[in-house]
Scaffold this active site. Structure first.
Site, PDB file in Angstrom:
ATOM      1  N   ASP A  46       0.867  -1.179   0.000  1.00 40.61           N
ATOM      2  CA  ASP A  46       0.000   0.000   0.000  1.00 40.61           C
ATOM      3  C   ASP A  46       0.907   1.233   0.000  1.00 40.61           C
ATOM      4  OD1 ASP A  46      -2.141   1.703   0.249  1.00 40.61           O
ATOM      5  OD2 ASP A  46      -2.585   1.209   2.329  1.00 40.61           O
ATOM      6  N   PHE A 104      -9.736   0.015   0.371  1.00 35.47           N
ATOM      7  CA  PHE A 104      -9.379  -1.002   1.351  1.00 35.47           C
ATOM      8  C   PHE A 104     -10.117  -2.289   0.995  1.00 35.47           C
ATOM      9  CE2 PHE A 104      -9.073  -3.265   5.321  1.00 35.47           C
ATOM     10  CZ  PHE A 104      -7.787  -2.943   5.739  1.00 35.47           C
TER      11      PHE A 104
HETATM   12  P1  IMP Z   1       1.880  -0.490   3.804  1.00 38.78           P
HETATM   13  O1  IMP Z   1       2.916  -0.463   4.890  1.00 38.78           O
HETATM   14  O2  IMP Z   1       1.042   0.760   3.763  1.00 38.78           O
HETATM   15  O3  IMP Z   1       2.422  -0.841   2.430  1.00 38.78           O
HETATM   16  O4  IMP Z   1       0.816  -1.574   4.222  1.00 38.78           O
HETATM   17  C1  IMP Z   1       1.068  -2.891   4.130  1.00 38.78           C
HETATM   18  C2  IMP Z   1       0.227  -3.685   5.092  1.00 38.78           C
HETATM   19  O5  IMP Z   1      -0.989  -3.005   5.451  1.00 38.78           O
HETATM   20  C3  IMP Z   1      -0.194  -4.956   4.427  1.00 38.78           C
HETATM   21  O6  IMP Z   1       0.733  -5.981   4.660  1.00 38.78           O
HETATM   22  C4  IMP Z   1      -1.541  -5.232   5.049  1.00 38.78           C
HETATM   23  O7  IMP Z   1      -1.372  -5.946   6.244  1.00 38.78           O
HETATM   24  C5  IMP Z   1      -2.083  -3.875   5.376  1.00 38.78           C
HETATM   25  N1  IMP Z   1      -3.001  -3.413   4.313  1.00 38.78           N
HETATM   26  C6  IMP Z   1      -2.771  -2.413   3.421  1.00 38.78           C
HETATM   27  N2  IMP Z   1      -3.828  -2.256   2.603  1.00 38.78           N
HETATM   28  C7  IMP Z   1      -4.730  -3.193   2.985  1.00 38.78           C
HETATM   29  C8  IMP Z   1      -6.042  -3.534   2.505  1.00 38.78           C
HETATM   30  O8  IMP Z   1      -6.598  -2.970   1.550  1.00 38.78           O
HETATM   31  N3  IMP Z   1      -6.674  -4.543   3.159  1.00 38.78           N
HETATM   32  C9  IMP Z   1      -6.120  -5.227   4.207  1.00 38.78           C
HETATM   33  N4  IMP Z   1      -4.889  -4.943   4.676  1.00 38.78           N
HETATM   34  C10 IMP Z   1      -4.204  -3.925   4.069  1.00 38.78           C
END
Ligand code: IMP
Ligand code: MG
Length: 177
Positions: A103, A152
């Protein structure tokens, strides 16, 4: 206020299955003749990994890490804590780090830096989902299943407050703030 729940299907089960097969074929081709170590990030990547490794045609070992990124249930903060570390050293190994979704990129940037410091022979990323429009840090994966818009999602391992991991499809979450 109503409880958030899975809504519109973004990726159905059959489309997931077909794409995971393609990714497994790509990985199998690229790692032929190398000692592949697949590292999964708990818990979201578990369903994806289980399906992916069953379709690999190269031998591989599996290990897992659990991390928590502080933040709200739908936004990560970038502060990552290791809850469970790997069982074995990765020095000299060809590592494929498997994630459910990139994300902001904060979690993976932290993990990659952490794993690189352990001296693997190579380190590549395989992610089922990516939300490129929401990226705060410039990280990209060697293998990506699907690009998503900035929504999400839940299902196929992904959760909202630990709910909905068992859905066989990837669905948009309705009703979360
Ligand atoms: P980042 O650090 O923002 O890249 O987020 C990564 C982590 O956030 C992922 O490994 C997920 O656990 C959680 N995450 C991010 N987006 C989603 C989503 O749309 N649904 C569920 N979990 C998410
Ligand atoms: Mg996760």
């Amino acid at each position: 206020m109503t409880e958030p729940r899975p809504g519109r299907t973004l990726i159905d089960a059959e489309t997931l299955r077909a794409r995971v097969s393609e990714l497994a074929a790509d990985v199998s081709r690229d790692y032929k003749g190398r000692d592949l170590l697949v590292i999964g990030v708990l818990k979201g990547a578990v369903f994806f990994i289980a399906d992916l490794v069953r379709e690999l045609t190269v031998p591989c070992e599996l290990d897992f890490m659990a991390v928590s990124s502080y933040g709200s249930s739908t936004h990560s903060s970038g502060v990552v804590r290791i809850l469970k570390d790997l069982d074995h050293p990765i020095a000299g190994r060809h590592v494929l780090l498997v994630e459910d979704v990139i994300d902001s990129g904060l979690t993976l940037t932290y993990l990659v830096r952490n794993l690189q410091s352990r001296g693997p022979a190579s380190l590549e990323i395989c992610t089922l989902l990516t939300k490129p429009r929401h990226r705060a840090l410039p990280i990209s994966a060697r293998y990506t299943g699907f690009d998503l818009p900035e929504v999400f999602v839940v299902g196929y391992g992904l959760d909202y407050n630990e709910h909905f991991r068992g859905l066989t499809r990837i669905a948009e979450l309705d009703g979360a703030g």
